[in-house]
Motif scaffolding. Structure first.
Motif, PDB file in Angstrom:
ATOM      1  N   ASP A 145       0.592  -1.322   0.506  1.00 41.88           N
ATOM      2  CA  ASP A 145      -0.241  -0.098  -0.272  1.00 41.88           C
ATOM      3  C   ASP A 145       0.372   1.689  -0.209  1.00 41.88           C
ATOM      4  O   ASP A 145       0.963   2.068  -0.288  1.00 41.88           O
ATOM      5  CB  ASP A 145      -1.158  -0.409   1.125  1.00 41.88           C
ATOM      6  N   ARG A 146       2.085   1.141   0.836  1.00 35.01           N
ATOM      7  CA  ARG A 146       3.276   2.410   0.824  1.00 35.01           C
ATOM      8  C   ARG A 146       3.878   2.581  -0.005  1.00 35.01           C
ATOM      9  O   ARG A 146       4.707   3.388  -1.345  1.00 35.01           O
ATOM     10  CB  ARG A 146       3.859   2.500   2.226  1.00 35.01           C
ATOM     11  N   VAL A 147       4.694   1.016  -0.626  1.00 33.85           N
ATOM     12  CA  VAL A 147       5.680   1.126  -1.856  1.00 33.85           C
ATOM     13  C   VAL A 147       5.471   0.314  -2.848  1.00 33.85           C
ATOM     14  O   VAL A 147       4.617  -0.526  -3.615  1.00 33.85           O
ATOM     15  CB  VAL A 147       6.521  -0.862  -1.097  1.00 33.85           C
ATOM     16  N   LYS A 148       5.508   1.400  -3.921  1.00 31.22           N
ATOM     17  CA  LYS A 148       4.729   1.376  -4.803  1.00 31.22           C
ATOM     18  C   LYS A 148       6.571   0.877  -6.299  1.00 31.22           C
ATOM     19  O   LYS A 148       6.142   1.437  -7.553  1.00 31.22           O
ATOM     20  CB  LYS A 148       4.806   2.702  -5.388  1.00 31.22           C
ATOM     21  N   TYR A 149       7.402   0.637  -5.922  1.00 31.31           N
ATOM     22  CA  TYR A 149       8.577   0.517  -6.512  1.00 31.31           C
ATOM     23  C   TYR A 149       9.661  -0.955  -5.867  1.00 31.31           C
ATOM     24  O   TYR A 149       9.828  -0.391  -4.963  1.00 31.31           O
ATOM     25  CB  TYR A 149      10.165   1.644  -6.778  1.00 31.31           C
ATOM     26  N   TRP A 150       9.087  -2.130  -6.783  1.00 29.07           N
ATOM     27  CA  TRP A 150       9.740  -3.070  -6.357  1.00 29.07           C
ATOM     28  C   TRP A 150      10.847  -3.510  -7.084  1.00 29.07           C
ATOM     29  O   TRP A 150      10.734  -3.725  -8.551  1.00 29.07           O
ATOM     30  CB  TRP A 150       8.120  -3.898  -6.256  1.00 29.07           C
ATOM     31  N   ILE A 151      11.754  -4.624  -6.186  1.00 29.32           N
ATOM     32  CA  ILE A 151      12.899  -4.890  -7.346  1.00 29.32           C
ATOM     33  C   ILE A 151      12.636  -6.851  -6.391  1.00 29.32           C
ATOM     34  O   ILE A 151      13.166  -7.034  -6.020  1.00 29.32           O
ATOM     35  CB  ILE A 151      13.999  -4.581  -7.084  1.00 29.32           C
ATOM     36  N   THR A 152      12.696  -7.865  -8.020  1.00 26.76           N
ATOM     37  CA  THR A 152      12.067  -9.283  -7.208  1.00 26.76           C
ATOM     38  C   THR A 152      13.770  -9.701  -6.848  1.00 26.76           C
ATOM     39  O   THR A 152      13.965 -10.073  -5.620  1.00 26.76           O
ATOM     40  CB  THR A 152      11.876  -9.700  -8.095  1.00 26.76           C
ATOM     41  N   ILE A 153      14.909  -9.189  -7.660  1.00 23.63           N
ATOM     42  CA  ILE A 153      16.256  -9.911  -6.967  1.00 23.63           C
ATOM     43  C   ILE A 153      16.952  -9.359  -7.820  1.00 23.63           C
ATOM     44  O   ILE A 153      16.968  -8.485  -8.393  1.00 23.63           O
ATOM     45  CB  ILE A 153      16.403 -11.392  -7.816  1.00 23.63           C
ATOM     46  N   ASN A 154      17.911  -8.557  -6.703  1.00 24.91           N
ATOM     47  CA  ASN A 154      19.190  -8.237  -6.582  1.00 24.91           C
ATOM     48  C   ASN A 154      20.435  -9.118  -7.850  1.00 24.91           C
ATOM     49  O   ASN A 154      21.042 -10.293  -7.183  1.00 24.91           O
ATOM     50  CB  ASN A 154      20.155  -7.747  -5.843  1.00 24.91           C
ATOM     51  N   GLU A 155      21.072  -8.479  -8.649  1.00 27.26           N
ATOM     52  CA  GLU A 155      22.244  -8.872  -9.186  1.00 27.26           C
ATOM     53  C   GLU A 155      22.279 -10.819  -9.072  1.00 27.26           C
ATOM     54  O   GLU A 155      22.941 -10.966  -8.893  1.00 27.26           O
ATOM     55  CB  GLU A 155      23.419  -8.910  -8.567  1.00 27.26           C
ATOM     56  N   PRO A 156      21.094 -11.591  -9.747  1.00 25.40           N
ATOM     57  CA  PRO A 156      21.434 -12.885 -10.058  1.00 25.40           C
ATOM     58  C   PRO A 156      22.175 -13.508 -11.109  1.00 25.40           C
ATOM     59  O   PRO A 156      23.063 -14.320 -10.286  1.00 25.40           O
ATOM     60  CB  PRO A 156      19.818 -13.087 -10.845  1.00 25.40           C
ATOM     61  N   ASN A 157      22.538 -12.371 -11.584  1.00 21.75           N
ATOM     62  CA  ASN A 157      24.705 -13.016 -12.166  1.00 21.75           C
ATOM     63  C   ASN A 157      25.578 -12.927 -11.442  1.00 21.75           C
ATOM     64  O   ASN A 157      26.168 -14.022 -11.495  1.00 21.75           O
ATOM     65  CB  ASN A 157      24.623 -12.085 -13.724  1.00 21.75           C
ATOM     66  N   LEU A 158      25.438 -11.544 -10.369  1.00 19.13           N
ATOM     67  CA  LEU A 158      26.883 -11.725  -9.524  1.00 19.13           C
ATOM     68  C   LEU A 158      26.731 -13.161  -8.543  1.00 19.13           C
ATOM     69  O   LEU A 158      27.749 -13.754  -8.434  1.00 19.13           O
ATOM     70  CB  LEU A 158      26.674 -10.789  -9.008  1.00 19.13           C
ATOM     71  N   PHE A 159      25.046 -13.262  -7.860  1.00 21.52           N
ATOM     72  CA  PHE A 159      25.369 -13.936  -6.959  1.00 21.52           C
ATOM     73  C   PHE A 159      25.532 -15.171  -7.794  1.00 21.52           C
ATOM     74  O   PHE A 159      26.006 -16.555  -6.724  1.00 21.52           O
ATOM     75  CB  PHE A 159      23.360 -14.327  -6.784  1.00 21.52           C
ATOM     76  N   THR A 160      24.717 -15.713  -8.788  1.00 24.09           N
ATOM     77  CA  THR A 160      25.116 -17.047  -9.342  1.00 24.09           C
ATOM     78  C   THR A 160      26.804 -17.153  -9.222  1.00 24.09           C
ATOM     79  O   THR A 160      26.764 -18.860  -9.390  1.00 24.09           O
ATOM     80  CB  THR A 160      24.450 -16.870 -10.730  1.00 24.09           C
ATOM     81  N   ASN A 161      26.768 -16.753 -10.093  1.00 24.06           N
ATOM     82  CA  ASN A 161      28.372 -17.373 -10.126  1.00 24.06           C
ATOM     83  C   ASN A 161      29.672 -16.930  -8.890  1.00 24.06           C
ATOM     84  O   ASN A 161      30.055 -17.764  -9.312  1.00 24.06           O
ATOM     85  CB  ASN A 161      29.237 -16.243 -11.759  1.00 24.06           C
ATOM     86  N   ALA A 162      29.178 -16.002  -7.957  1.00 23.77           N
ATOM     87  CA  ALA A 162      29.878 -15.879  -7.313  1.00 23.77           C
ATOM     88  C   ALA A 162      29.415 -17.233  -6.325  1.00 23.77           C
ATOM     89  O   ALA A 162      30.150 -17.785  -5.137  1.00 23.77           O
ATOM     90  CB  ALA A 162      29.708 -15.174  -6.091  1.00 23.77           C
ATOM     91  N   ALA A 163      27.987 -17.629  -6.397  1.00 18.69           N
ATOM     92  CA  ALA A 163      27.657 -18.788  -5.140  1.00 18.69           C
ATOM     93  C   ALA A 163      28.411 -20.581  -5.341  1.00 18.69           C
ATOM     94  O   ALA A 163      28.050 -21.206  -4.904  1.00 18.69           O
ATOM     95  CB  ALA A 163      26.716 -18.397  -4.657  1.00 18.69           C
ATOM     96  N   TYR A 164      27.892 -20.311  -7.276  1.00 16.95           N
ATOM     97  CA  TYR A 164      27.402 -21.586  -7.674  1.00 16.95           C
ATOM     98  C   TYR A 164      28.569 -21.949  -8.639  1.00 16.95           C
ATOM     99  O   TYR A 164      29.325 -23.218  -9.347  1.00 16.95           O
ATOM    100  CB  TYR A 164      26.223 -22.111  -8.180  1.00 16.95           C
ATOM    101  N   GLU A 165      29.639 -21.145  -8.900  1.00 20.26           N
ATOM    102  CA  GLU A 165      30.996 -21.040  -9.757  1.00 20.26           C
ATOM    103  C   GLU A 165      32.746 -21.418  -9.534  1.00 20.26           C
ATOM    104  O   GLU A 165      32.942 -21.768  -9.263  1.00 20.26           O
ATOM    105  CB  GLU A 165      30.602 -19.596 -10.942  1.00 20.26           C
TER     106      GLU A 165
END
Length: 417
Positions: A145-165
């Motif tokens: 009701d108050r937040v009008k700008y949402w971001i689902t996921i931050n930097e999935p490419n950075l996270f994926t490479n750093a956590a699983y590569e």
């Protein structure tokens, strides 16, 4: 705008609707409030409140912060919503709005409940998509009701490479030659993880559009620029591949409903596929794309020519190393950051008209924070940013500031902390 050249840049060079703000992540600012069965402390709330007051004093009109998944849903679908977590974020959102600051909320910024990792391997399992949808549904219900700008996921490419590569981020899965981990497959697992994250993003986005809140929702990508190391066809093609395998990997499906052609060409059957239904879900699904841009990498072809570990690429970024108290004044007088921001904003205005891993080892941001007392002291760049936002500055003389060079930060959301 090379060297010590003076810069003509002011707030009025940007459109009226262009928002300047600051950004943090829950990991960077909240602390491990559940450690040793610890509950919310007075410091958890105080740090955010003080940050909001400082941003207001600077004239900042937007604040991007992230929700801690574990604070909202400590056990995911297996447990209940944590009321204390809802109260925590309600206070932040209400205080921002009271100060005239627009909240930009990131729902997933790398962290998630450890129980989801233990239960089924988190993002390696398609079940994680539904876990994320529940998180999104909960956020929309309590904050929409108050937040009008949402971001689902931050930097999935950075996270994926750093956590699983490379295995640098938890859950630290990788295989040789990318890293030395206890378990993992660096050739396959990053592709699976990204696939599940992209589908989770699509489902959460559709869910939001099905609500009546009427805001905007998007995804943020880690967006380095890739330049060929030499002016050869092979290195130019390498730069295009690097762009496709890092940025196109996240964004192409949003336009075309599929991964980049380069990925299909080189990965073949290892690359997961989207069903027709999934492609229709993903195409044109988001309202905006967020870009975290830090620097440029130089690329060298390693498919058709030999490569060594040196000289293949280089990266530069601006941050301040943690220092002893005797060198605090050196951090506060951060003329390099002022030069970087002023140059970056000048080029950004021209185009319009025409850090986790290292923890507390380096310092970003407009304020110096004493780690023992949590006292904030404004840096020179904080005063410059305030003057810029108030339109009190239209000429930056880098000679007067020391004529130093610098290299890094987010484009509009300057890290605060």
């Amino acid at each position: 705008m090379e060297g010590n050249e003076e810069l003509h840049i002011k707030r009025s060079d940007f459109p009226d609707g262009f928002l300047f703000g600051a950004a943090t992540s829950s990991y960077q600012v909240e602390g491990a409030y559940l450690e040793d069965a610890k509950s919310l402390s007075n410091w958890d709330a105080f740090c955010h409140s003080e940050d909001i007051d400082m941003m207001h004093s600077l004239g900042i009109k937007a604040y991007r912060f992230s929700i801690s998944w574990a604070r909202i849903l400590p056990r995911g679908r297996s447990g209940e919503v944590n009321p204390a977590g809802i109260t925590f974020y309600n206070k932040i959102i209400d205080n921002l709005i009271l100060k005239g600051i627009e909240p930009f909320v990131t729902m997933h910024h790398f962290d998630f409940p450890q129980e989801l990792e233990v239960k089924y391997g988190s993002w390696l399992n398609p079940e994680m998509q539904e876990e994320f949808v529940l998180l999104a549904e909960t956020c929309y219900k309590y904050f929409g009701d108050r937040v009008k700008y949402w971001i689902t996921i931050n930097e999935p490419n950075l996270f994926t490479n750093a956590a699983y590569e490379s295995g640098d981020f938890p859950p630290a899965r990788c295989s040789e030659p990318f890293g030395n981990c206890l378990a993992g497959n660096s050739d396959v697992e990053p592709l699976i993880v990204m696939h599940n994250m992209l589908l989770a993003n699509g489902k959460a986005t559709k869910l939001y559009h099905d609500t009546t809140h009427g805001g905007s929702i998007g995804i943020v990508v880690s967006c380095l620029m890739y330049e060929p190391l030499t002016n050869t066809d092979l290195d130019r093609e390498a730069a295009e591949r690097a762009f496709a395998f890092n940025i196109g990997w996240v964004l192409d499906h949003l336009i075309y409903g599929d991964y980049p052609e380069e990925m299909h060409k080189y990965l073949g059957s290892r690359l997961p596929s989207f069903s027709l239904e999934e492609k229709n879900l993903l195409k044109n699904s988001i309202d905006f794309i967020g870009i975290n841009h830090y620097s440029t990498m130089y690329t060298k072809d390693c498919i058709n020519s030999s490569c060594s570990s040196t000289g293949a690429h280089a990266i530069q970024g601006y941050s301040s190393p943690d220092v002893c108290k005797e060198r605090v004044d050196e951090i506060l007088n951060d003329v390099k950051r002022i030069e970087f921001h002023s140059k970056y904003l000048a080029f950004l205005a021209k185009s319009l008209s025409y850090e986790w891993l290292q923890g507390y080892d380096v310092r970003f941001g407009l304020y110096y924070v004493d780690r023992k007392t949590l006292t904030r002291r404004s840096k020179l760049s904080a005063k410059w940013y305030k003057d810029f936002l108030m339109n009190n500055i239209d000429l930056i003389d880098m000679k007067a500031l020391g004529g130093r060079r610098s290299f890094q930060n987010n484009v509009m959301m300057l890290r605060n902390g």
